[in-house]
Design an enzyme around this catalytic site. Structure first.
Site, short mmCIF file in Angstrom:
data_model
loop_
_atom_site.label_atom_id
_atom_site.label_comp_id
_atom_site.label_asym_id
_atom_site.label_seq_id
_atom_site.Cartn_x
_atom_site.Cartn_y
_atom_site.Cartn_z
N ASP A 35 0.95 -1.35 0.15
CA ASP A 35 0.05 -0.03 -0.09
C ASP A 35 0.92 1.34 -0.35
OD1 ASP A 35 -2.11 -1.80 0.10
OD2 ASP A 35 -2.99 -1.01 2.17
N ALA A 36 1.89 1.12 0.68
CA ALA A 36 2.75 2.31 0.94
C ALA A 36 3.44 2.76 -0.46
CB ALA A 36 3.98 2.01 1.66
N ASP A 39 0.37 4.27 -2.37
CA ASP A 39 0.00 5.82 -1.98
C ASP A 39 1.02 6.63 -2.43
OD1 ASP A 39 -2.08 4.90 -0.58
OD2 ASP A 39 -0.87 4.76 1.46
N LEU A 85 -11.25 7.36 2.17
CA LEU A 85 -10.76 8.72 3.22
C LEU A 85 -9.49 9.20 2.71
CD1 LEU A 85 -11.12 6.59 6.30
CD2 LEU A 85 -12.57 8.86 5.79
N LYS A 120 -8.64 2.45 12.16
CA LYS A 120 -8.96 1.96 10.87
C LYS A 120 -8.71 0.71 10.54
CE LYS A 120 -8.06 3.82 6.18
NZ LYS A 120 -7.84 2.56 5.46
N ASP A 122 -8.09 -3.06 9.01
CA ASP A 122 -7.59 -3.33 7.79
C ASP A 122 -8.28 -4.50 7.16
OD1 ASP A 122 -6.01 -2.68 5.61
OD2 ASP A 122 -4.27 -3.45 6.65
N ARG A 141 -17.86 -2.45 -1.69
CA ARG A 141 -17.79 -1.09 -2.04
C ARG A 141 -17.57 -0.74 -3.48
NH1 ARG A 141 -13.34 3.02 0.23
NH2 ARG A 141 -12.08 2.20 -1.45
N LYS A 319 -2.43 7.64 9.40
CA LYS A 319 -1.67 6.22 9.21
C LYS A 319 -0.62 6.10 10.02
CE LYS A 319 -3.07 4.12 5.65
NZ LYS A 319 -3.20 4.24 4.28
S1 IVH Z 1 -15.30 5.67 7.53
C1 IVH Z 1 -17.01 8.30 4.82
N1 IVH Z 1 -14.12 4.21 9.34
O1 IVH Z 1 -11.15 2.75 5.14
C2 IVH Z 1 -15.93 7.53 5.54
N2 IVH Z 1 -13.73 3.55 7.27
O2 IVH Z 1 -10.19 4.70 3.02
C3 IVH Z 1 -15.93 6.14 4.94
N3 IVH Z 1 -12.06 1.80 7.16
O3 IVH Z 1 -13.54 2.33 2.61
C4 IVH Z 1 -15.33 5.19 5.85
N4 IVH Z 1 -11.84 1.37 9.27
O4 IVH Z 1 -12.91 0.60 4.08
C5 IVH Z 1 -14.23 4.45 8.03
N5 IVH Z 1 -13.31 3.13 11.35
C6 IVH Z 1 -13.51 3.30 9.91
C7 IVH Z 1 -12.87 2.42 9.22
C8 IVH Z 1 -12.82 2.72 7.70
C9 IVH Z 1 -11.63 0.97 8.00
C10 IVH Z 1 -11.98 1.58 5.59
C11 IVH Z 1 -12.80 1.67 4.87
C12 IVH Z 1 -13.03 2.74 3.80
C13 IVH Z 1 -11.63 2.93 3.88
C14 IVH Z 1 -11.40 4.44 3.46
#
Ligand code: IVH
Length: 676
Positions: A35-36, A39, A85, A120, A122, A141, A319
């Site tokens: 991923d790094a 990104d 995000l 967050k 994974d 998604r 991150k």
């Molecule tokens: S919120 C509008 N909360 O991260 C906000 N996402 O890069 C949408 N993810 O698709 C996501 N943990 O798969 C949210 N606590 C968390 C999360 C989270 C993992 C993932 C999710 C999202 C991705 C966004």
């Protein structure tokens, strides 16, 4: 000003690479770079596009996330897009985010804005749709606008309620969350897959995504998946609270699983504190996380802020250091473990991964090395998750240089030069040096002095490690010329302990052949085998001179054990250690060999017992067969003459049938035991 030709070329190349990686990640669940790295490519493209707006195209990966859903599943259009995000990779980027939102909200940057902070996770994002509290649909998604219909698969996840609990939930409620594979389940799954030569997953995230996208839900059901929900989508025919943190509590009341590690924090300091707290716990969590998500808690603020093309303005992912990185294999060397296992280790160009700089990574064993086809010069993905030893996950084939060198296992131990042997049934190759090999010394000595071996009281692991470290003891024979002065120079060793230890070393010299054989630590020679050898041969010389056929005629000794004994005594240095031990005064009463067992009428016949016999116990059957000169072994092979099968016989019976081995019941055995 329009972009230069070089920038145009660069952006086209970045786009192509990102498309390729997107496909690998979102469609195949098999990313080929960490991923790094991904990104970095996206950021580089974003920067280029920001500097040269005329480079932005509608299909640029910066304008879209994910990939189109694959056709094999039905497609589901998300009524509300499933957003991604934005990332902050350090505290400064987080502060910038905070400044932007407070500015837009017309607040003072110092004001105590509440954020809901959560790990967050994974895994893979899913949408779950409940109508009147009943789960009616599950979707991935996909590209954010439409995803795949994975209803059948999410229904197999035990943590997903098929029916909401309690009351007050809206008639239509879409919840969103992350399906993940806990670390332990991932490790077990991959280990089993590797063993069966099946596809393994690079990391728990891909394992979760891949499992969700199985066409056969029975396969998904076998995967150890779990879920935490983290937001709501469509809400109709009812309402949810007006703070994100309260929504999460409600979801929990309705029976949905919400991550317990969440907290409402105040301002940037609160965010950073939570980040540090969870960061400290990260390695101990039973699941993988790659950052912290901060979401502005008040929904009205969220609404005011809205979102840009792919991500909300009111949330950000902060991150953690990446757990996977790219680096280059400079060399592949072999390490000898404490049990003699010879393991390939990749020497890497140092890389910062999982919060530390890594320059070595394990390749586990030769099968793994060959399966991953790692060569010197390869660019590889290195992974360091939790406190697990860093490992080479896979190579990046596109980056293999010409002439990348294939490495073979050495035939001689890199520590001691003894032969390295890999048994047919084993994944690891081992050094046969045993006592002689420095890498194996500590373990070998611990075994040698243990209670059921030479039983040297007062010589614990710490002391052995010290003696080996200072090179005072290389083989067990060296234990017998330790003296009081030498011992008293060691840590935590007073005069009295030294005297006591010397006394117990001295006392251990009088032993038995059985203990002595066991103490040598020959692989596969446990106490029972050592006892059989001692009884059978009576004298050490006889054991050392025995040939394979002779050894196999000993009770409990099959081909594997016989070959271990032969290779142990085949090494000159093992013979030297034995000699020195005897010269140091280690002794036992030698006896005449036990009379040859060929006087029994079943001499030379090999039996295997399985299942429960009607009247005879297993031990009784074994004793009587042995008394008649027969041999009882544990598994059926071509050498087996009879299988004695009782009730509930399992695979041994099938093997015997396959090999056409004679099968006896208790009556048949009785007849055979009577010497006619
Ligand atoms: S919120 C509008 N909360 O991260 C906000 N996402 O890069 C949408 N993810 O698709 C996501 N943990 O798969 C949210 N606590 C968390 C999360 C989270 C993992 C993932 C999710 C999202 C991705 C966004």
């Amino acid at each position: 000003m329009s972009a230069s030709a070089a920038d145009r070329k660069k952006s086209a190349s970045l786009r192509k690479q990102i498309w390729h990686h997107n496909h690998q990640y979102h469609v195949l669940d098999e990313p080929d770079v960490p991923d790094a790295e991904y990104d970095r490519l996206v950021r580089e493209l974003q920067q280029l596009e920001a500097d040269n707006p005329d480079l932005v195209t509608a299909e640029s990966p910066t304008q879209r996330v994910g990939a189109k859903p694959i056709k094999a599943f039905g497609t589901i259009a998300h009524q509300l897009p499933m957003l991604s995000l934005d990332n902050a990779f350090n505290a400064d980027e987080l502060r910038d985010f905070h400044r932007r939102v407070t500015d837009r909200l017309g607040l003072d940057a110092e004001s105590a804005l509440s954020y809901s902070a959560e790990p967050k996770l994974d895994g893979a994002a899913v949408s779950l749709l409940y109508e009147d509290g009943v789960l009616v649909r599950g979707a991935t998604r996909g590209d954010g606008n439409s995803g795949e219909d994975i209803t059948h698969n999410v229904r197999t996840i035990l943590a997903v309620p098929l029916q909401l609990m309690g009351e007050g939930f809206p008639r239509t409620l879409e919840v969103r969350g992350e399906v993940f594979m806990p670390r332990a389940g991932f490790a077990a799954f991959n280990a089993a897959a590797a063993k069966n030569d099946e596809k393994t997953f690079v990391n728990p995230r891909n394992a979760a995504a891949g499992s969700l996208r199985q066409l056969d839900p029975r396969l998904t059901a076998e995967r150890p998946l779990d879920i935490y929900v983290y937001s709501v989508g469509v809400v109709d025919g009812g309402s949810v609270p007006d703070r994100h943190s309260e929504i999460l509590c409600k979801l929990q009341d309705w029976g949905l699983k919400v991550c317990p590690e969440r907290k409402v924090v105040s301002g940037i300091d609160g965010c950073l504190e939570f980040y540090a707290d969870i960061g400290a716990k990260r390695d101990d969590l039973p699941y993988e996380i790659d950052g912290i998500v901060y979401k502005i808690d008040r929904l009205d603020y969220q609404q005011t802020l809205g979102f840009v093309s792919r991500a909300p303005r009111w949330a950000i992912a902060h991150k953690f250091p990446a757990q996977e990185e790219l680096t280059v294999v400079r060399d592949i060397e072999f390490q000898v473990g404490r049990t003699g296992a010879v393991t390939p280790v990749a020497r890497l160009a140092p890389v910062f991964v999982g919060g530390v700089t890594v320059s070595n990574a394990t390749l586990h064993n030769m099968d793994e090395l060959n399966r991953k086809d790692v060569r010197v010069g390869d660019t590889v993905i290195v992974r360091r998750a939790g406190d697990v030893i860093p490992e080479v996950v896979k190579i990046v084939p596109d980056r293999r240089p010409i002439g990348a060198k294939i490495v073979k296992i050495p035939s001689q131990c890199p520590e001691c030069g003894s032969a390295v042997i890999r048994e047919e049934d084993e994944a690891v190759a081992r050094c046969t040096g045993g006592l002689f090999c420095a890498a194996q010394r500590v373990e070998a000595l611990k075994h040698f002095v243990s209670r059921r071996a030479l039983d040297i009281d007062g010589l614990g692991a710490k002391l052995i490690e010290q003696l080996v470290d200072i090179n005072r003891v290389k083989t067990p024979a060296d234990l017998f010329d330790l003296d009081q002065d030498g011992l008293m120079g060691l840590e935590r060793m007073g005069e009295k302990s030294a005297i006591n230890l010397l006394a117990s070393i001295d006392a251990s010299k009088k032993t038995t052949l059985s203990r002595f054989l066991y103490a040598l630590g020959i692989r596969e020679v446990g106490e029972a085998t050592a006892a059989s050898l001692a009884t059978h041969y009576g004298r050490l010389r006889n054991v050392m001179d025995a040939d394979e056929a002779g050894l196999q005629s000993v009770q409990d000794v099959g081909p594997v054990v016989a070959s271990r004994i032969l290779s142990f005594f085949g090494e000159q240095h093992n013979q030297d250690v034995v000699q020195k031990l005897i010269e140091s005064g280690v002794s036992w009463p030698e006896a005449d060999p036990a009379p040859a067992a060929d006087d029994g009428h079943l001499s030379g016949k090999v039996f295997v017992l399985t299942g429960t016999l009607p009247t005879m116990s297993r031990d009784e059957a074994k004793d009587r067969i042995q008394a008649a000169g027969g041999k009882v072994t544990g598994s059926v092979s071509k050498k087996t003459d009879f299988l004695v099968a009782g009730e509930k016989s399992g695979s041994k019976l099938t093997s015997a049938q396959k090999l056409e081995v004679a099968i006896l019941d208790e009556g048949g055995l009785e007849k055979l035991l009577i010497d006619q």
